[in-house]
Design an enzyme around this catalytic site. Structure first.
Site, PDB file in Angstrom:
ATOM      1  N   HIS A 171      -0.929  -0.210  15.851  1.00  0.00           N
ATOM      2  CA  HIS A 171       0.280   0.224  15.161  1.00  0.00           C
ATOM      3  C   HIS A 171       1.560  -0.129  15.921  1.00  0.00           C
ATOM      4  O   HIS A 171       2.646   0.074  15.392  1.00  0.00           O
ATOM      5  CB  HIS A 171       0.258   1.741  14.951  1.00  0.00           C
ATOM      6  CG  HIS A 171      -0.773   2.214  13.986  1.00  0.00           C
ATOM      7  ND1 HIS A 171      -2.125   2.127  14.235  1.00  0.00           N
ATOM      8  CD2 HIS A 171      -0.663   2.798  12.767  1.00  0.00           C
ATOM      9  CE1 HIS A 171      -2.793   2.635  13.217  1.00  0.00           C
ATOM     10  NE2 HIS A 171      -1.930   3.039  12.315  1.00  0.00           N
ATOM     11  N   GLU A 220       0.833  -1.199   0.000  1.00  0.00           N
ATOM     12  CA  GLU A 220       0.000   0.000   0.000  1.00  0.00           C
ATOM     13  C   GLU A 220       0.875   1.259   0.000  1.00  0.00           C
ATOM     14  O   GLU A 220       1.676   1.461   0.921  1.00  0.00           O
ATOM     15  CB  GLU A 220      -0.911  -0.015   1.224  1.00  0.00           C
ATOM     16  CG  GLU A 220      -1.836  -1.220   1.263  1.00  0.00           C
ATOM     17  CD  GLU A 220      -2.342  -1.529   2.655  1.00  0.00           C
ATOM     18  OE1 GLU A 220      -2.237  -0.655   3.541  1.00  0.00           O
ATOM     19  OE2 GLU A 220      -2.841  -2.654   2.870  1.00  0.00           O
ATOM     20  N   GLN A 273       1.994  -2.071   6.037  1.00  0.00           N
ATOM     21  CA  GLN A 273       2.240  -0.723   6.547  1.00  0.00           C
ATOM     22  C   GLN A 273       2.636  -0.732   8.022  1.00  0.00           C
ATOM     23  O   GLN A 273       3.489   0.056   8.443  1.00  0.00           O
ATOM     24  CB  GLN A 273       1.019   0.159   6.334  1.00  0.00           C
ATOM     25  CG  GLN A 273       0.902   0.654   4.906  1.00  0.00           C
ATOM     26  CD  GLN A 273      -0.003   1.859   4.787  1.00  0.00           C
ATOM     27  OE1 GLN A 273      -0.857   2.112   5.639  1.00  0.00           O
ATOM     28  NE2 GLN A 273       0.171   2.615   3.718  1.00  0.00           N
ATOM     29  N   GLU A 305      -4.455  -6.761   2.899  1.00  0.00           N
ATOM     30  CA  GLU A 305      -3.238  -7.487   3.260  1.00  0.00           C
ATOM     31  C   GLU A 305      -3.270  -8.947   2.820  1.00  0.00           C
ATOM     32  O   GLU A 305      -2.260  -9.486   2.352  1.00  0.00           O
ATOM     33  CB  GLU A 305      -3.016  -7.405   4.781  1.00  0.00           C
ATOM     34  CG  GLU A 305      -2.510  -6.064   5.266  1.00  0.00           C
ATOM     35  CD  GLU A 305      -3.583  -4.990   5.341  1.00  0.00           C
ATOM     36  OE1 GLU A 305      -3.230  -3.808   5.500  1.00  0.00           O
ATOM     37  OE2 GLU A 305      -4.789  -5.356   5.246  1.00  0.00           O
TER      38      GLU A 305
END
Length: 332
Positions: free
Chosen positions: A136, A36, A89, A67
């Site tokens: 994240h 991405e 990512q 994904e």
């Protein structure tokens, strides 16, 4: 390849990732980067910046936000001779691709009885410390280490990042390459311009010592060395071993260091329960129990969802907490 006397440039860890990708794409036209925003935007952390302009959209491929599709497509490409390097990512976004990774990439060679292999390198920024939102900042390397057929690599310096990534891309089997984003831009190091490899499955001694062995990897290597240097002023001589590759793990390095010291601590930012510290301790129990002078201590993240923002400073091991763990092993 030896890196001695080679031309070098001062790079951050994320720049070393880009340099490693560039070198392998230039050397081998079968290497393909995908993910991405990896093309014109150069990736969320700019790890692929400039590659699209250099190699074009047939080799630097912007994909949909999917994904499972990214990794599934890459597995097919790898099975038929390409060497894809898909970028996730963030490692916390890899879970939709988990089935593709463990059910197909990891098993392809075995399932096909060697007819096919899967030279695939899945890159992902991982770990905490950058004040990112939910999903994240996780450190779930143990998920992938548990799966036979996968190699798992976590670098800790720019120079070794390039060499390990080069070795991963050239490897005939799938590699999960986890890049500790906390240290993406925290320091620079001289990195040779020419391609070179750092052998997968080998640990490195970051600091020699005689009193206690400390095993760590990724972003925790630097604060662990810092803690060891500070403890030296107190008369505690800690040896720091950076495992670098978590699967296959360099058990010989663990055993030989522990034979010398008889005491150990393990430092990782993943949660304590089910973390790789337990596997390292089990290895010590099985291989060098009669050398053991004290319980092995664990300095880790906590068994809670990864916290947001300022609470990261309490969650992640830092030099003071690492020193306490090492002292506990020494003073038992």
């Amino acid at each position: 390849m030896s890196t001695q006397d080679a031309d070098t440039q001062s790079l951050t860890l994320v720049q070393a990732v880009r340099d490693g990708l560039y070198g392998e794409m230039e050397r081998n036209e079968d290497v393909v980067v995908m993910g991405e925003d990896v093309g014109k935007n150069g990736g969320v952390f700019r790890a692929t910046q400039g590659l699209h302009e250099e190699f074009g959209d047939q080799r630097v491929i912007d994909t949909p936000l999917a994904e499972a599709g990214i990794v599934g497509t890459a597995i097919g490409m790898a099975a038929y001779g390409l060497r894809p390097v898909p970028e996730m990512q963030f490692s916390g976004f890899m879970y939709p691709a988990f089935d593709q990774i463990v059910s197909h990439a990891a098993r392809l060679r075995n399932r096909s009885r060697g007819r096919y292999n899967c030279p695939l390198t899945v890159r992902a920024p991982y770990g905490g410390g950058i004040r990112a939102p939910e999903h994240h900042s996780e450190s779930k390397e143990a998920f992938y280490v548990h799966e036979a057929g996968l190699k798992v690599v976590v670098p800790s310096t720019p120079k070794e990042t390039k060499g390990l990534l080069t070795a991963a891309i050239r490897d005939p089997d799938p590699v999960i390459f986890l890049e500790p984003k906390l240290i993406y831009r925290s320091f620079r190091e001289e990195v040779p311009d020419d391609p070179y490899t750092v052998e997968l499955g080998t640990a490195k001694t970051r600091r020699e010592g005689t009193d206690v062995s400390v095993f760590t990897w990724g972003a925790m290597a630097q604060p662990t060395v810092e803690a060891a240097e500070e403890l030296a002023e107190e008369g505690i001589d800690a040896e720091v071993i950076d495992l670098r590759t978590l699967s296959p793990m360099d058990t010989d390095a663990i055993v030989e260091s522990f034979k010398k010291t008889g005491r150990a601590a393990v430092v990782h930012e993943a949660p304590k329960t089910g973390g790789l510290a337990g596997e390292i301790i089990a290895t010590i129990q099985e291989e060098v129990l009669l050398y053991q002078e004290a319980p092995v201590t664990r300095v880790t993240g906590f068994d809670v969802p990864y916290p947001l923002y300022a609470l990261e400073d309490y969650y992640l091991p830092e030099p003071a907490r690492i020193k306490d763990g090492i002292r506990e092993a020494v003073e038992f």
